[in-house]
Design an enzyme around this catalytic site. Structure first.
Site, PDB file in Angstrom:
ATOM      1  N   LYS A 173       0.844  -1.196   0.000  1.00  0.00           N
ATOM      2  CA  LYS A 173       0.000   0.000   0.000  1.00  0.00           C
ATOM      3  C   LYS A 173       0.881   1.250   0.000  1.00  0.00           C
ATOM      4  O   LYS A 173       1.390   1.680   1.020  1.00  0.00           O
ATOM      5  CB  LYS A 173      -0.932   0.034   1.217  1.00  0.00           C
ATOM      6  CG  LYS A 173      -2.024   1.091   1.017  1.00  0.00           C
ATOM      7  CD  LYS A 173      -2.448   1.768   2.268  1.00  0.00           C
ATOM      8  CE  LYS A 173      -1.495   2.728   2.866  1.00  0.00           C
ATOM      9  NZ  LYS A 173      -1.194   3.922   2.067  1.00  0.00           N
ATOM     10  N   GLY A 194       7.431   4.211   7.838  1.00  0.00           N
ATOM     11  CA  GLY A 194       6.770   5.509   7.946  1.00  0.00           C
ATOM     12  C   GLY A 194       7.112   6.161   9.267  1.00  0.00           C
ATOM     13  O   GLY A 194       8.143   5.855   9.869  1.00  0.00           O
ATOM     14  N   SER A 195       6.230   7.032   9.716  1.00  0.00           N
ATOM     15  CA  SER A 195       6.518   7.791  10.938  1.00  0.00           C
ATOM     16  C   SER A 195       6.188   6.967  12.182  1.00  0.00           C
ATOM     17  O   SER A 195       5.377   6.026  12.133  1.00  0.00           O
ATOM     18  CB  SER A 195       5.674   9.071  10.933  1.00  0.00           C
ATOM     19  OG  SER A 195       4.302   8.716  10.969  1.00  0.00           O
ATOM     20  N   ALA A 253       4.419   7.976  14.670  1.00  0.00           N
ATOM     21  CA  ALA A 253       3.012   8.179  15.053  1.00  0.00           C
ATOM     22  C   ALA A 253       2.136   7.153  14.342  1.00  0.00           C
ATOM     23  O   ALA A 253       1.274   6.512  14.959  1.00  0.00           O
ATOM     24  CB  ALA A 253       2.584   9.595  14.696  1.00  0.00           C
ATOM     25  N   THR A 254       2.357   6.955  13.040  1.00  0.00           N
ATOM     26  CA  THR A 254       1.557   5.965  12.309  1.00  0.00           C
ATOM     27  C   THR A 254       1.954   4.549  12.733  1.00  0.00           C
ATOM     28  O   THR A 254       1.109   3.664  12.822  1.00  0.00           O
ATOM     29  CB  THR A 254       1.735   6.139  10.786  1.00  0.00           C
ATOM     30  OG1 THR A 254       1.550   7.509  10.466  1.00  0.00           O
ATOM     31  CG2 THR A 254       0.734   5.319  10.009  1.00  0.00           C
ATOM     32  N   GLY A 255       3.238   4.361  13.019  1.00  0.00           N
ATOM     33  CA  GLY A 255       3.712   3.050  13.472  1.00  0.00           C
ATOM     34  C   GLY A 255       2.940   2.577  14.699  1.00  0.00           C
ATOM     35  O   GLY A 255       2.578   1.406  14.813  1.00  0.00           O
ATOM     36  N   GLU A 291      10.023   0.264  10.371  1.00  0.00           N
ATOM     37  CA  GLU A 291      11.137   1.105   9.889  1.00  0.00           C
ATOM     38  C   GLU A 291      10.654   2.537  10.028  1.00  0.00           C
ATOM     39  O   GLU A 291       9.819   2.986   9.239  1.00  0.00           O
ATOM     40  CB  GLU A 291      11.420   0.822   8.406  1.00  0.00           C
ATOM     41  CG  GLU A 291      12.002  -0.525   8.107  1.00  0.00           C
ATOM     42  CD  GLU A 291      13.511  -0.563   8.263  1.00  0.00           C
ATOM     43  OE1 GLU A 291      14.131   0.494   8.517  1.00  0.00           O
ATOM     44  OE2 GLU A 291      14.066  -1.662   8.148  1.00  0.00           O
ATOM     45  N   CYS A 306      14.603   9.633   5.585  1.00  0.00           N
ATOM     46  CA  CYS A 306      14.588   9.176   6.982  1.00  0.00           C
ATOM     47  C   CYS A 306      15.967   9.272   7.609  1.00  0.00           C
ATOM     48  O   CYS A 306      16.102   9.537   8.795  1.00  0.00           O
ATOM     49  CB  CYS A 306      14.056   7.753   7.042  1.00  0.00           C
ATOM     50  SG  CYS A 306      14.944   6.621   5.965  1.00  0.00           S
ATOM     51  N   GLU A 343      11.540  15.046  14.245  1.00  0.00           N
ATOM     52  CA  GLU A 343      11.836  14.879  12.823  1.00  0.00           C
ATOM     53  C   GLU A 343      11.002  15.911  12.061  1.00  0.00           C
ATOM     54  O   GLU A 343       9.770  15.884  12.128  1.00  0.00           O
ATOM     55  CB  GLU A 343      11.446  13.464  12.388  1.00  0.00           C
ATOM     56  CG  GLU A 343      11.810  13.177  10.955  1.00  0.00           C
ATOM     57  CD  GLU A 343      11.369  11.793  10.502  1.00  0.00           C
ATOM     58  OE1 GLU A 343      10.216  11.410  10.772  1.00  0.00           O
ATOM     59  OE2 GLU A 343      12.179  11.101   9.855  1.00  0.00           O
TER      60      GLU A 343
END
Ligand code: NAD
Length: 485
Positions: free
Chosen positions: A181, A233-234, A236-238, A255, A289, A389
């Protein structure tokens, strides 16, 4: 500003195997070219219903790939690498259009992506298992390294060509089927990659690429038909992905982001160190990153380094991604641009001293999402500028007097992705490489992404590895077999 090569854009549709979807449960969005701020085309987004069909297709297709012989998988990956090179120019142009990446940088990516695929093609016929010592009775105990099954790859927008290669290389070599995705901000390269995989001989349905937004990501991470989630990804989303996958106790590889430091010592080659520090701001417009976005410099050489750095940054060619001389392009979206400018404004208010940049670019670039290369010095170490970040072309500079202080500052964030060390003292290089909390340490340079080297983080930069044998192991699990003799 050149017009983007919109003839390369696909028609607005999702492909789930041979099924073409134009009305999806995820709706549609406009893709906006970051260099002009103008829409290019509509994008059909996957929603939960399409994710469900994609996972079902991958499950059905899995046995054809998992049970194929090693040389079939190896040869398909090698052909896919060749196809990336055959289509290198159009893939580079598509990658440039997708996120406004300068074409001179985008042109380097197909060969790098092909290299990753070739490296993992080489592992296909070396995956097996091991024979283990046993006691007290006589028995044979061995392991079989097996694929997980269906892997969900949730990838960020900031380099989908490399993300696809880094995910598909090891996942396919190990014998998994993959539902990818991509982000709604970068919806073009991933599906094109999947088409090339089919041309290379990967059975249709083994790689299903369905761009979408957060609802598609959540549906995929929480889908009971997924055997492993590989998220990039970030943080927060992790966290959300971990919660979504927890519904089925699906294992998750993470990651995540970084706030990597450059440590410049007084014995370093200062010109070279300043050049690398500059790339932390400029490369991908600071949206990588592993960009070195903090500069920690010995106070004895601070003025000299900052002079070289600012002189170089003032000369950087920021502008049209299609111009071969452009070094730095726009940031990905208007929202990202506003967010970055917000961080810059707050840093000023908090008392950090602005050395260079600090605003949006004007003139011909005013309509696009361009932010000036920006450097702050002497920010309070607990501020957002130093701790978070930013994912934009902004560098925070601090100085130190002793090696201990340098390491303490380097480790004083919640991230731990990379660290760049500049010194000509070999013993110091080894000492500090051990002392910094980072998944990778690069000394007096940076090799870029090497397929053979494990890349990943510690602390809140995640724990998964991309690259090398460690990267392959993310997609395999050992089964143990015991037989009395
Ligand atoms: P993001 O976290 O916003 O999104 C990443 C992906 O997750 C996207 O595909 C997004 O659509 C999807 N997503 C959003 N909400 C979701 C949800 N609730 N459940 C599941 N999926 C969801 O990150 P981004 O802005 O696309 O990318 C930038 C971030 O990625 C930065 O933090 C960067 O450091 C990180 N990154 C890390 C690496 C690495 O290898 N460590 C590489 C590239 C980027």
């Amino acid at each position: 500003m050149s017009q983007p090569p919109t003839h390369l854009l696909p028609e607005p549709a999702l492909w789930i195997g041979e099924e073409r979807v134009v009305d999806s449960s995820g709706g549609r969005t406009d893709h906006v070219y970051a260099a002009t701020g103008q829409p290019t085309t509509q994008v059909v987004l996957a929603g939960p219903a399409e994710i469900d069909r994609a996972v079902t297709l991958a499950r059905e297709s899995l046995p054809r790939w998992r049970d194929s012989s090693a040389e079939v998988r190896r040869d398909a990956l090698l052909r896919l690498a060749d196809l990336l090179l055959v289509h290198a120019e159009s893939l580079a142009a598509l990658q440039s259009l997708e996120i406004g990446l300068p074409i001179q940088l985008a042109r380097r990516l197909p060969a790098l992506a092909a290299d990753h695929l070739r490296y993992y093609a080489g592992w296909c016929d070396k995956i097996g298992g091991e024979v283990l010592p046993t006691w007290p009775g006589r028995s044979l105990d061995y392991t079989l390294d097996e694929p997980f099954g269906v892997v969900a790859g949730i990838i960020p927008w900031n380099g989908s060509l490399m993300s696809m290669a880094q995910l598909l290389g090891p996942a396919l070599a190990a014998g998994n089927a993959v539902v990818v995705k991509p982000s709604e901000l970068a919806p073009f390269v991933g599906p094109r990659f999947a088409e090339l995989a089919v041309q290379a001989g990967v059975p249709r349905g083994v790689v299903v690429v369905v761009p979408g937004g957060p609802s598609a990501g959540a549906a995929l991470a929480g889908h009971p038909g997924v055997d492993k989630v590989h998220f990039t990804g970030s943080g927060a989303t992790g966290r959300q992905v971990l919660a979504e996958a927890a519904r089925n106790l699906t294992p998750v590889a993470l990651e995540l982001g970084g706030k990597s430091p450059h440590l410049i010592f007084d014995d370093a080659d200062l010109r070279s160190a300043a050049r690398y520090a500059m790339s932390g701001v400029v490369a991908l417009s600071g949206q990588g990153c592993a960009n070195g976005t903090r500069l920690l410099v010995h106070s004895a050489v601070r003025d000299q380094v900052l002079q070289t750095l600012t002189a170089r940054l003032r000369r950087v060619r920021v502008g049209d991604p299609a111009d071969e001389t452009t070094v730095m392009g726009p940031v990905v979206s208007g929202q990202a641009c506003d967010r970055i400018i917000g961080v810059i404004d707050r840093a000023r208010t908090a008392g950090a001293q602005l050395l260079v940049g600090g605003g949006r670019c004007g003139g011909d670039l005013a309509d696009g999402f361009f932010v000036e290369p920006t450097v702050f010095v002497d920010a309070d170490r607990d501020t957002e500028l130093v701790q978070e970040e930013i994912f934009g072309p902004v560098l925070a500079v601090s100085s130190f007097d002793t090696e201990d202080e340098a390491v303490e500052l380097a480790n004083a964030t919640r991230y731990g992705l990379g660290a760049y060390l500049h010194t000509n003292d070999l013993r110091r290089a080894h000492r500090i490489s051990r002392a910094v909390a980072a998944g990778s340490v690069w000394v007096n340079g940076a090799p870029g992404l090497m397929p053979s080297a494990p890349f990943g983080g510690v602390k809140q930069s995640g724990s998964a590895r991309i690259g090398g044998l460690a990267g392959l192991r993310e997609f395999l699990r050992p089964k143990n077999v015991w037989i009395p003799v």
